[in-house]
Design a protein around this motif. Structure first.
Motif, PDB file in Angstrom:
ATOM      1  N   GLY A 119      38.917  54.666  37.834  1.00  0.00           N
ATOM      2  CA  GLY A 119      37.735  55.405  38.264  1.00  0.00           C
ATOM      3  C   GLY A 119      36.443  54.606  38.208  1.00  0.00           C
ATOM      4  N   TYR A 120      36.541  53.290  38.152  1.00  0.00           N
ATOM      5  CA  TYR A 120      35.343  52.447  38.084  1.00  0.00           C
ATOM      6  C   TYR A 120      34.883  52.043  39.483  1.00  0.00           C
ATOM      7  CZ  TYR A 120      35.668  51.900  33.014  1.00  0.00           C
ATOM      8  OH  TYR A 120      35.689  52.135  31.665  1.00  0.00           O
ATOM      9  N   HIS A 121      33.591  51.921  39.618  1.00  0.00           N
ATOM     10  CA  HIS A 121      32.982  51.357  40.820  1.00  0.00           C
ATOM     11  C   HIS A 121      33.037  49.841  40.648  1.00  0.00           C
ATOM     12  CE1 HIS A 121      30.634  51.629  44.457  1.00  0.00           C
ATOM     13  NE2 HIS A 121      29.692  50.860  43.961  1.00  0.00           N
ATOM     14  N   ALA A 122      33.842  49.163  41.469  1.00  0.00           N
ATOM     15  CA  ALA A 122      34.085  47.731  41.292  1.00  0.00           C
ATOM     16  C   ALA A 122      33.066  46.909  42.069  1.00  0.00           C
ATOM     17  CB  ALA A 122      35.498  47.383  41.749  1.00  0.00           C
ATOM     18  N   ILE A 123      32.301  46.100  41.336  1.00  0.00           N
ATOM     19  CA  ILE A 123      31.242  45.290  41.952  1.00  0.00           C
ATOM     20  C   ILE A 123      31.456  43.823  41.583  1.00  0.00           C
ATOM     21  CG2 ILE A 123      28.749  44.877  42.106  1.00  0.00           C
ATOM     22  CD1 ILE A 123      28.335  47.812  41.377  1.00  0.00           C
ATOM     23  N   TYR A 124      31.306  42.965  42.559  1.00  0.00           N
ATOM     24  CA  TYR A 124      31.537  41.529  42.368  1.00  0.00           C
ATOM     25  C   TYR A 124      30.261  40.764  42.702  1.00  0.00           C
ATOM     26  CZ  TYR A 124      33.478  36.848  43.354  1.00  0.00           C
ATOM     27  OH  TYR A 124      33.728  35.503  43.383  1.00  0.00           O
ATOM     28  N   ILE A 125      29.762  39.988  41.734  1.00  0.00           N
ATOM     29  CA  ILE A 125      28.605  39.128  41.944  1.00  0.00           C
ATOM     30  C   ILE A 125      29.105  37.693  42.081  1.00  0.00           C
ATOM     31  CG2 ILE A 125      26.441  38.249  40.996  1.00  0.00           C
ATOM     32  CD1 ILE A 125      26.094  40.873  39.515  1.00  0.00           C
ATOM     33  N   ASP A 126      28.810  37.080  43.219  1.00  0.00           N
ATOM     34  CA  ASP A 126      29.325  35.758  43.534  1.00  0.00           C
ATOM     35  C   ASP A 126      28.166  34.790  43.771  1.00  0.00           C
ATOM     36  OD1 ASP A 126      30.792  33.586  44.325  1.00  0.00           O
ATOM     37  OD2 ASP A 126      31.491  34.446  46.222  1.00  0.00           O
ATOM     38  N   THR A 127      28.137  33.697  43.034  1.00  0.00           N
ATOM     39  CA  THR A 127      27.063  32.709  43.192  1.00  0.00           C
ATOM     40  C   THR A 127      27.518  31.508  44.018  1.00  0.00           C
ATOM     41  OG1 THR A 127      27.687  31.624  41.120  1.00  0.00           O
ATOM     42  CG2 THR A 127      26.019  33.359  40.991  1.00  0.00           C
ATOM     43  N   TRP A 128      28.652  31.659  44.700  1.00  0.00           N
ATOM     44  CA  TRP A 128      29.216  30.529  45.433  1.00  0.00           C
ATOM     45  C   TRP A 128      29.408  30.783  46.923  1.00  0.00           C
ATOM     46  CZ3 TRP A 128      29.851  25.881  43.128  1.00  0.00           C
ATOM     47  CH2 TRP A 128      29.790  25.850  41.725  1.00  0.00           C
ATOM     48  N   ARG A 129      29.690  32.008  47.321  1.00  0.00           N
ATOM     49  CA  ARG A 129      30.051  32.291  48.704  1.00  0.00           C
ATOM     50  C   ARG A 129      29.185  33.410  49.284  1.00  0.00           C
ATOM     51  NH1 ARG A 129      32.494  28.316  47.645  1.00  0.00           N
ATOM     52  NH2 ARG A 129      34.689  27.836  47.941  1.00  0.00           N
ATOM     53  N   SER A 130      29.120  33.429  50.608  1.00  0.00           N
ATOM     54  CA  SER A 130      28.363  34.461  51.328  1.00  0.00           C
ATOM     55  C   SER A 130      29.048  35.819  51.173  1.00  0.00           C
ATOM     56  CB  SER A 130      28.256  34.087  52.807  1.00  0.00           C
ATOM     57  OG  SER A 130      29.542  34.038  53.401  1.00  0.00           O
ATOM     58  N   PRO A 131      28.369  36.919  51.541  1.00  0.00           N
ATOM     59  CA  PRO A 131      28.916  38.264  51.304  1.00  0.00           C
ATOM     60  C   PRO A 131      30.291  38.515  51.914  1.00  0.00           C
ATOM     61  CG  PRO A 131      26.589  38.406  51.830  1.00  0.00           C
ATOM     62  CD  PRO A 131      26.983  36.971  52.036  1.00  0.00           C
ATOM     63  N   PHE A 132      30.615  37.877  53.019  1.00  0.00           N
ATOM     64  CA  PHE A 132      31.897  38.134  53.679  1.00  0.00           C
ATOM     65  C   PHE A 132      32.894  36.990  53.490  1.00  0.00           C
ATOM     66  CE2 PHE A 132      28.584  40.404  56.034  1.00  0.00           C
ATOM     67  CZ  PHE A 132      29.040  41.708  55.885  1.00  0.00           C
ATOM     68  N   ASN A 133      32.594  36.102  52.578  1.00  0.00           N
ATOM     69  CA  ASN A 133      33.446  34.949  52.341  1.00  0.00           C
ATOM     70  C   ASN A 133      33.844  34.919  50.870  1.00  0.00           C
ATOM     71  OD1 ASN A 133      34.774  32.521  52.409  1.00  0.00           O
ATOM     72  ND2 ASN A 133      32.931  31.271  52.599  1.00  0.00           N
ATOM     73  N   TYR A 134      35.142  34.993  50.615  1.00  0.00           N
ATOM     74  CA  TYR A 134      35.630  35.009  49.242  1.00  0.00           C
ATOM     75  C   TYR A 134      36.275  33.662  48.903  1.00  0.00           C
ATOM     76  CZ  TYR A 134      34.951  40.048  48.993  1.00  0.00           C
ATOM     77  OH  TYR A 134      34.396  41.299  48.978  1.00  0.00           O
ATOM     78  N   GLY A 135      35.866  33.076  47.809  1.00  0.00           N
ATOM     79  CA  GLY A 135      36.453  31.826  47.327  1.00  0.00           C
ATOM     80  C   GLY A 135      37.219  32.068  46.049  1.00  0.00           C
ATOM     81  N   ASN A 136      37.434  31.008  45.288  1.00  0.00           N
ATOM     82  CA  ASN A 136      38.102  31.092  43.988  1.00  0.00           C
ATOM     83  C   ASN A 136      39.468  31.760  44.057  1.00  0.00           C
ATOM     84  OD1 ASN A 136      36.201  29.778  42.239  1.00  0.00           O
ATOM     85  ND2 ASN A 136      34.848  31.524  42.527  1.00  0.00           N
ATOM     86  N   GLY A 137      40.171  31.536  45.182  1.00  0.00           N
ATOM     87  CA  GLY A 137      41.531  32.043  45.290  1.00  0.00           C
ATOM     88  C   GLY A 137      41.641  33.532  45.496  1.00  0.00           C
ATOM     89  N   PHE A 138      40.554  34.200  45.887  1.00  0.00           N
ATOM     90  CA  PHE A 138      40.610  35.644  46.112  1.00  0.00           C
ATOM     91  C   PHE A 138      41.600  35.964  47.221  1.00  0.00           C
ATOM     92  CE2 PHE A 138      37.057  36.523  43.428  1.00  0.00           C
ATOM     93  CZ  PHE A 138      37.075  37.899  43.219  1.00  0.00           C
ATOM     94  N   THR A 139      42.392  36.987  47.007  1.00  0.00           N
ATOM     95  CA  THR A 139      43.346  37.430  48.018  1.00  0.00           C
ATOM     96  C   THR A 139      42.741  38.588  48.816  1.00  0.00           C
ATOM     97  OG1 THR A 139      44.370  39.132  46.659  1.00  0.00           O
ATOM     98  CG2 THR A 139      45.190  36.870  46.395  1.00  0.00           C
ATOM     99  N   PRO A 140      43.235  38.825  50.030  1.00  0.00           N
ATOM    100  CA  PRO A 140      42.775  39.986  50.793  1.00  0.00           C
ATOM    101  C   PRO A 140      42.983  41.294  50.037  1.00  0.00           C
ATOM    102  CG  PRO A 140      43.961  38.487  52.225  1.00  0.00           C
ATOM    103  CD  PRO A 140      44.131  37.968  50.825  1.00  0.00           C
TER     104      PRO A 140
END
Length: 594
Positions: free
Chosen positions: A354-375
Motif C-alpha cells: 500500500g505504499y506510494h513508490a517514488i524513485y529519485i534518480d540523479t543519473w538518468r532522465s525521467p523516462f530513462n532507467y539505468g542501474n539495471g532497472f527492468t521494465p
C-alpha cells in the motif's frame, strides 16, 4: 587576385604530375617492399600488448597462474575440446582463421576509402582493447560493454582519470593504424570485394557469441570487440534488445508483466520509508567508522544516528550490486541468476503493502532507467524524479530539498522513497566544489592526491548532505536507511577504483566496504535497531537491509526470515563470515572480507 594564364597552366601541370607521382603504381619496388614489410611487422605488433611484450600486463599470477588473454584463443579452443564440443571447436577455429585473414586483408585493400574506413575501425578497437588490457589485465567482454553503457555519463571524466593509462595505448594504436593505411603498389593490393572477409569474421564471431550465450567471447582483434559489441545490443532470449530491456534482465529472459503470490502485511508499518543508495562511498573512510579520518565530523556527532559500522556490499560493481539489492538476493542466488531475478523486487513489496513508490534518480532522465532497472520494476514505480543539476556535485544538495518536498506532499499517505544518490564515483576531483576543499595531499604521489580528493568529496557529498537533511527532515513516522552500492580500492598498485573481477584482477576488501546506518523516531523499531547495531557493529551486510525494509512495511517477521534470512533486527551469528561478489553475474567470484 589574378594569374597569367601561362603560369596557371604550369601550376596545374605540376600538380597533376605530383598526384601521379604519389600513386602506388609509380612507386619504386624498394619503397613498395618497405611498406609491405612494415605492414607485416604491424600485424605482429597488434598482438604484442597481449603477449606481454610492451607495458601492458596481460598475465597476473596469484594462487593460480592465469594466461588470459595472452593465449586467449588457445585457451578457448582447449576448453571446447576438453568438453568434446568438436563441431563448435571447428567452427571457432575457422572463425579465428577468417578473423586473422581479415586483419591482414584490411591493410592491403586497394580502395583508399574502404581501407581507410576499416583501418579507422581497427584503430578504435585496438585503442579500446589495449586500454582495457592496461586497466583490467583482460580484453573486453559483453558484460563489461554493458557496464560501460550503464555508466556512459561518466565517460569523459573517466578518460581524464585514467589518462596516464589510456593515452599511450591510443598513441600506439594510432601508429599501427597509420602503417595499416599506407598504400601499396598495385601488385600487392586486393580489390574492394575482399573487404567482405573481415566483415564475415565479425558476423561469424557475433553468431557464436549469441549462440553460446557468451561462453565464447575471445576472438582476434578487431573482430573480438566488434562482435562483443554487436552481441551486447542484439535481441537475445526474448523480445527486447539489451538497451531496451536493461543490463541484467537481458540475461534472464524475464517478462515485463509478472504476478506474485505473497501475504499481505500484517504488522505495524512505518509510514515513510526512505532508502538511500549512495555511489562509491567506502565505509571505513568515514569518521563515524574510522577515528583516523575527519571527513564526516557532523555525522559523527549526530546522536540520532543508528550506526551499524562498516558493512559489506553485495557486489563491487554498481549495476550488479544494485540489482542484487533491489531483488533481495543473498549469497548463492547469483549462481541461479535467472531464478533470482524473477523474484519480487522491493517495488513489488512496496506496492503490495500500500505504499506510494517514488524513485529519485540523479543519473538518468525521467523516462530513462539505468542501474539495471527492468521494465517490470519501472511499471511498479508511481513517480520518478530526476535530479540532473550541473555541475553534478550540486545534485545531492538538490536531493535534500526533493526528499523534503516529497514527504511533505505525501504527509497523509504511505510512501516508499528510493534514492539513487550521485555520490563520489571516480574521478573524485569533480565531486565537490573547489572552494569547499578541506584536505590537501600528504605527498606528491598520485594516490595521495586521489585520496585527498576522495576525502573532500566525502565531506561534501556525505557529511554536508546529512547535515542539511537533518535540518529539514522530520523523522516522525519515518525510517531512513543509508548505504552505498560498493566501496573503493584507493590503492596505488591497482588502477581500477572498483569493479575488479576477482579472477585475473586483484580484488581488495575495500571494494566491498560500505557504510550502513539508519535513523528513525519509531520507538519500537528504533530500539531494536539500536540494540543490534550495538551488539553486531561491523558485522552486517547489504543482505540484511532488504528484509528490514519488508518488516518496516509490515510483512510478518517469520515469513520474511524464511525467505530472506536475517534482518538488521537480528544480531549477527557468532563467527559469521561476510563476502561480496566481484565481476559480473556470468563471471563472478565470491570475495571474503572476514
Amino acid at each position: 587576385m589574378t594569374f597569367p594564364s601561362n603560369n596557371l597552366g604550369t601550376a596545374l601541370s605540376i600538380a597533376v604530375r605530383m598526384q601521379k607521382a604519389m600513386k602506388p603504381s609509380s612507386w619504386s619496388s624498394d619503397y613498395g617492399l618497405l611498406c609491405l614489410k612494415l605492414k607485416i611487422i604491424a600485424v605482429f605488433a597488434i598482438f604484442a600488448p597481449q603477449w606481454g611484450l610492451l607495458w601492458q600486463q596481460p598475465m597476473v599470477s596469484g594462487n593460480e597462474t592465469l594466461h588470459a588473454p595472452k593465449l586467449w584463443v588457445l585457451n578457448t579452443m582447449s576448453s571446447l575440446l576438453a568438453t568434446s564440443s568438436f563441431r563448435l571447436a571447428i567452427v571457432y577455429a575457422v572463425t579465428c582463421l577468417i578473423a586473422m585473414a581479415g586483419l591482414i586483408i584490411i591493410s592491403i585493400i586497394r580502395s583508399n576509402a574502404i581501407r581507410g574506413a576499416l583501418v579507422f575501425a581497427l584503430a578504435i578497437c585496438c585503442a579500446f582493447e589495449y586500454s582495457m588490457l592496461d586497466l583490467t589485465h583482460e580484453f573486453s567482454e559483453r558484460e563489461k560493454i554493458k557496464m560501460f553503457w550503464e555508466e556512459r555519463d561518466l565517460a569523459r571524466a573517466m578518460v581524464g582519470f585514467y589518462a596516464a593509462y589510456i593515452y599511450p595505448d591510443v598513441l600506439y594504436s594510432a601508429v599501427l593504424s597509420l602503417i595499416f593505411f599506407l598504400p601499396l603498389p598495385e601488385r600487392f593490393c586486393l580489390s574492394k570485394r575482399w573487404a567482405l572477409v573481415p566483415l564475415l569474421g565479425v558476423g561469424l564471431a557475433t553468431a557464436e557469441i549469441v549462440y553460446t550465450r557468451g561462453i565464447i567471447e575471445a576472438f582476434p582483434l578487431p573482430t573480438g570487440l566488434s562482435a562483443n559489441l554487436l552481441s551486447a545490443f542484439l535481441p537475445v532470449g526474448g523480445g527486447w534488445s539489451w538497451i531496451e530491456r536493461s543490463g541484467y534482465e537481458f540475461m534472464s529472459g524475464l517478462k515485463a508483466e509478472r504476478d506474485f503470490l505473497f501475504p499481505a502485511p500484517v504488522g505495524k508499518t512505518i509510514d515513510h520509508i526512505i532508502m538511500i543508495m549512495d555511489e562509491s562511498v567506502r565505509g571505513d573512510y568515514l569518521s563515524v567508522n574510522n577515528y583516523t579520518v575527519d571527513d564526516t565530523p557532523r555525522l559523527k556527532t549526530d546522536t540520532s544516528l543508528i550506526n551499524f559500522g562498516v558493512a559489506v556490499s553485495g557486489a563491487n560493481c554498481s549495476v550488479f550490486s544494485r540489482v542484487m539489492f533491489r531483488f533481495g538476493m543473498r549469497e548463492g542466488d547469483v549462481e541461479n541468476w535467472q531464478q533470482a531475478i524473477n523474484k519480487p523486487s522491493i517495488w513489488d513489496y512496496a506496492k503490495h503493502g500500500g505504499y506510494h513508490a517514488i524513485y529519485i534518480d540523479t543519473w538518468r532522465s525521467p523516462f530513462n532507467y539505468g542501474n539495471g532497472f527492468t521494465p517490470a520494476e519501472s511499471q511498479k514505480i508511481d513517480k520518478k524524479i530526476s535530479v540532473l543539476d550541473d555541475p553534478s556535485y550540486l545534485r545531492d544538495e538538490k536531493v535534500v530539498n526533493v526528499i523534503k518536498q516529497t514527504l511533505e506532499a505525501g504527509a497523509n499517505e504511505k510512501i516508499f522513497l528510493y534514492v539513487d544518490k550521485f555520490g563520489v564515483h571516480s574521478p573524485y576531483y569533480d565531486k565537490y566544489p573547489r572552494e569547499k576543499t578541506i584536505f590537501t595531499p600528504e605527498g606528491s604521489a598520485l594516490i595521495d592526491i586521489s585520496r585527498a580528493h576522495y576525502a573532500n568529496a566525502i565531506a561534501w557529498s556525505v557529511d554536508n548532505f546529512f547535515a542539511r537533511l537533518k535540518n529539514v527532515l522530520s523523522m516522525d513516522r519515518t525510517l531512513l536507511i543509508y548505504t552505498s552500492d560498493h566501496g573503493q580500492t584507493l590503492s596505488d598498485s591497482l588502477p581500477l577504483s572498483h569493479c575488479s573481477n576477482g579472477v585475473d584482477q586483484k580484488t581488495v576488501s575495500g571494494e566491498g566496504y560500505v557504510p550502513l546506518f539508519a535513523k528513525t523516531n519509531d520507538e519500537g523499531f528504533g530500539k531494536l535497531l539500536r540494540h543490534t547495531a550495538s551488539e553486531g557493529n561491523n558485522h552486517f551486510s547489504h543482505f540484511e537491509i532488504f528484509p528490514t525494509l519488508l518488516l518496516a512495511m509490515g510483512y510478518e517477521y517469520k515469513w520474511v526470515k524464511e525467505r530472506y534470512g536475517d534482518s538488521l533486527l537480528d544480531i549477527p551469528a557468532s563467527g559469521k563470515k561476510r563476502a561480496f561478489y566481484a565481476g559480473s553475474p556470468t563471471r563472478t567470484r565470491l570475495i571474503s572480507t572476514d
